[in-house]
Design a protein around this motif. Structure first.
Motif, PDB file in Angstrom:
ATOM      1  N   UNK A   1       0.847  -1.241  -0.048  1.00 27.72           N
ATOM      2  CA  UNK A   1       0.053   0.054  -0.006  1.00 27.72           C
ATOM      3  C   UNK A   1       0.723   1.324  -0.090  1.00 27.72           C
ATOM      4  N   UNK A   2       1.876   1.345   0.856  1.00 31.46           N
ATOM      5  CA  UNK A   2       2.591   2.641   0.809  1.00 31.46           C
ATOM      6  C   UNK A   2       3.567   2.847  -0.134  1.00 31.46           C
ATOM      7  N   UNK A   3       3.913   1.459  -0.712  1.00 27.75           N
ATOM      8  CA  UNK A   3       5.081   1.722  -1.852  1.00 27.75           C
ATOM      9  C   UNK A   3       4.174   2.189  -3.217  1.00 27.75           C
ATOM     10  N   UNK A   4       3.004   1.838  -3.262  1.00 28.62           N
ATOM     11  CA  UNK A   4       2.329   1.860  -4.596  1.00 28.62           C
ATOM     12  C   UNK A   4       1.213   3.183  -4.509  1.00 28.62           C
ATOM     13  N   UNK A   5       0.606   3.319  -3.448  1.00 24.74           N
ATOM     14  CA  UNK A   5      -0.393   4.339  -3.527  1.00 24.74           C
ATOM     15  C   UNK A   5      -0.190   5.650  -3.712  1.00 24.74           C
TER      16      UNK A   5
ATOM     17  N   UNK B   1       6.118   5.828   9.434  1.00 25.97           N
ATOM     18  CA  UNK B   1       4.704   6.429   8.780  1.00 25.97           C
ATOM     19  C   UNK B   1       4.180   7.561   9.601  1.00 25.97           C
ATOM     20  N   UNK B   2       4.506   7.518  10.850  1.00 31.28           N
ATOM     21  CA  UNK B   2       4.051   8.427  11.881  1.00 31.28           C
ATOM     22  C   UNK B   2       4.449   9.781  11.423  1.00 31.28           C
ATOM     23  N   UNK B   3       5.928   9.832  11.470  1.00 35.16           N
ATOM     24  CA  UNK B   3       6.680  10.773  10.755  1.00 35.16           C
ATOM     25  C   UNK B   3       6.132  11.436   9.538  1.00 35.16           C
ATOM     26  N   UNK B   4       5.984  10.484   8.596  1.00 30.75           N
ATOM     27  CA  UNK B   4       5.056  11.094   7.209  1.00 30.75           C
ATOM     28  C   UNK B   4       3.917  11.822   7.531  1.00 30.75           C
ATOM     29  N   UNK B   5       3.154  11.154   8.230  1.00 27.43           N
ATOM     30  CA  UNK B   5       1.837  11.767   8.573  1.00 27.43           C
ATOM     31  C   UNK B   5       1.958  13.074   9.148  1.00 27.43           C
TER      32      UNK B   5
ATOM     33  N   UNK C   1      -7.806  10.660  -2.174  1.00 28.91           N
ATOM     34  CA  UNK C   1      -8.650  11.871  -3.258  1.00 28.91           C
ATOM     35  C   UNK C   1      -9.758  12.296  -2.452  1.00 28.91           C
ATOM     36  N   UNK C   2     -10.539  11.639  -1.581  1.00 26.97           N
ATOM     37  CA  UNK C   2     -11.678  12.262  -1.266  1.00 26.97           C
ATOM     38  C   UNK C   2     -11.302  13.172   0.428  1.00 26.97           C
ATOM     39  N   UNK C   3     -10.611  12.560   1.136  1.00 30.47           N
ATOM     40  CA  UNK C   3     -10.214  13.297   2.507  1.00 30.47           C
ATOM     41  C   UNK C   3      -8.893  13.635   2.764  1.00 30.47           C
ATOM     42  N   UNK C   4      -7.853  13.488   1.735  1.00 27.40           N
ATOM     43  CA  UNK C   4      -6.607  14.116   1.966  1.00 27.40           C
ATOM     44  C   UNK C   4      -5.404  12.977   1.850  1.00 27.40           C
ATOM     45  N   UNK C   5      -4.604  13.264   0.821  1.00 29.79           N
ATOM     46  CA  UNK C   5      -3.715  12.122   0.474  1.00 29.79           C
ATOM     47  C   UNK C   5      -2.862  11.458   1.650  1.00 29.79           C
ATOM     48  N   UNK C   6      -2.655  12.210   2.824  1.00 28.75           N
ATOM     49  CA  UNK C   6      -2.047  11.908   4.104  1.00 28.75           C
ATOM     50  C   UNK C   6      -2.828  10.988   4.751  1.00 28.75           C
ATOM     51  N   UNK C   7      -4.142  10.422   4.408  1.00 36.23           N
ATOM     52  CA  UNK C   7      -4.587   9.606   5.102  1.00 36.23           C
ATOM     53  C   UNK C   7      -3.960   8.001   4.907  1.00 36.23           C
ATOM     54  N   UNK C   8      -3.317   8.164   3.636  1.00 39.47           N
ATOM     55  CA  UNK C   8      -2.282   6.722   3.364  1.00 39.47           C
ATOM     56  C   UNK C   8      -1.554   6.348   4.455  1.00 39.47           C
ATOM     57  N   UNK C   9      -0.909   7.300   5.019  1.00 41.86           N
ATOM     58  CA  UNK C   9       0.112   7.039   6.111  1.00 41.86           C
ATOM     59  C   UNK C   9      -0.619   6.407   7.306  1.00 41.86           C
ATOM     60  N   UNK C  10      -1.843   7.077   7.601  1.00 38.03           N
ATOM     61  CA  UNK C  10      -2.523   6.671   8.781  1.00 38.03           C
ATOM     62  C   UNK C  10      -3.005   5.177   8.482  1.00 38.03           C
TER      63      UNK C  10
END
Length: 418
Positions: free
Chosen positions: A50-54, A115-119, A185-194
């Motif tokens: 998920x983190x590598x490709x999203x 991923x916490x740091x990325x968020x 796309x809907x809620x913000x791209x940083x949701x990926x990290x959470x």
């Protein structure tokens, strides 16, 4: 714990066992217990996938949020990949003598921290550093998980077991990446990290509960692992993996603008695009695992040739959305079919350094990720257009076919000498 046995050396291009310390299937556990343990380990691959490709499907959102250019956004991909390249050997070496389940849990914890740091990263420069940290445990985790799965499954099913662990990454592209792309796309791209943090924590619970404790061979040592780096076949295999995979990443790193600006698809369809690519990865991964148990290097050379052909066809038809999607699926399938055979080949090529060799597969894969993103950014910046990364990538895969031919010759020469 079962006693390790060493098999005679064979040509990896043929369906024979390889020169690598192997164990029979662990008699302490039933087939069902082994399957559950491997599934638990593959959940880590799912989170990593998920983190590598999203990030590739959310590239335009990241660019807008951080107020950077698309080529700069590509460096977010490269930063993670470079973290894998550096972290795989550095973290695999101290893990060579440690109990594998405990070490896998440590690597997952480090993944969560990154991923916490990325968020929370406040700007582009901090985000680059956080993505680099996030990538550090990636390769070492896959190395530990692959060795655990291979030992539990036994020598006759080891490639299938490795493919199952890698299958978590492939399945992520069918389920996780499209869902996270939509959520971003809907809620913000940083949701990926959470979301990835939650997936990693679930993996930690599953591995701690279902994966058995597993000690490495009593002969394992950091010094022995380092001596394994003398293998010529190992380094040629690493070069093959870098060249073979970089073309795929040159295409996929910029799939979002290609599909919206060349194929003229609405951005809301991008989750389905990456999902289709993921289906191709799942299909290719399990076909590749089955084929690698029959012929490791035969699978490598066929997969590499197909990657080159399908990438040319994708670029040539990118303006026709339906055909572009068909060839994107086939690129995903052929690239993913390459992965289990490359992982198996690298382990076989350095039998005295299985942990380090297994991790170097992911260093090579992510060196290809970084190189592919950089090559793609370079040809786009040069004004060659959004199709150019695919054509350059196809040429790289064609070079990979030549390298694979040399690897087969090298293996047969060593067999004749041995």
């Amino acid at each position: 714990m079962p006693t390790s046995t060493r098999t005679p050396q064979h040509d990896s291009a043929h369906p024979a066992t390889s020169d690598v310390p192997l164990v029979t299937e662990d008699p302490r556990f039933s087939r069902r217990q082994i399957v559950i343990a491997i599934v638990a380990l593959s959940l880590g691959g799912f989170a990593i996938g998920v983190t590598e490709f999203a990030i590739m499907g959310l590239l335009q959102e990241a660019v807008a949020d951080l107020e950077i250019t698309i080529p700069q956004g590509g460096h977010l991909i490269s930063a993670y990949a470079l973290g894998v390249v550096v972290g795989a050997p550095l973290l695999a070496l101290p893990g060579a003598t440690r109990e594998r389940r405990k070490y896998a849990l440590f690597l997952l914890a480090l993944f969560v921290v990154g991923h916490g740091l990325s968020l929370l990263a406040p700007n582009y420069e901090t985000m680059l550093a956080a993505r680099f940290i996030s990538g550090l445990p990636h390769g070492a985790y896959f190395a530990v998980a692959a060795l655990m799965a291979a030992q539990m499954a036994g020598p006759t099913r080891r490639s299938k077991a490795i493919a199952a662990v890698l299958g978590g990454l492939a399945i992520a592209n069918v389920i996780g990446v499209p869902v996270v792309t939509w959520a971003g796309q809907q809620f913000g791209w940083r949701w990926m990290f959470a979301i990835v943090m939650v997936l990693a924590l679930i993996t930690m619970a599953a591995v701690a509960t279902f994966a058995p404790r597993q000690m490495p061979s009593k002969h394992a040592s950091m010094k022995g692992e380092l001596k394994g780096l003398k293998s010529q076949r190992l380094w040629v295999g690493i070069l093959l993996a870098v060249v073979g995979f970089c073309g795929m990443f040159a295409l996929y790193s910029y799939i979002s603008p290609v599909m919206t600006d060349v194929a003229l698809l609405d951005a809301r369809y991008l989750p389905y695009v990456v999902g289709l690519y993921g289906v191709g990865m799942v299909v290719g991964n399990f076909i590749g695992g089955w084929a690698a148990d029959k012929s490791v290097l035969g699978t490598v050379i066929i997969s590499m040739a197909l990657i080159s052909v399908f990438m040319v066809l994708f670029a040539a038809t990118a303006h026709i959305a339906l055909l572009a999607l068909v060839f994107l699926f086939l690129v995903g399938a052929s690239a993913s079919a390459l992965s289990p055979s490359m992982q198996t080949y690298l382990i076989d090529s350095a039998p005295r350094a299985p942990q380090l060799a297994a991790s170097l597969h992911h260093s090579a894969f992510n060196a290809a990720n970084a190189l592919g993103a950089i090559i793609g950014a370079s040809v786009i910046d040069a004004g060659w257009g959004l199709r150019a990364p695919s054509y350059v990538g196809a040429a790289a895969a064609a070079v990979g076919v030549l390298i694979a031919g040399y690897v087969i010759w090298l293996s047969r020469r060593e067999q004749a000498q041995g």
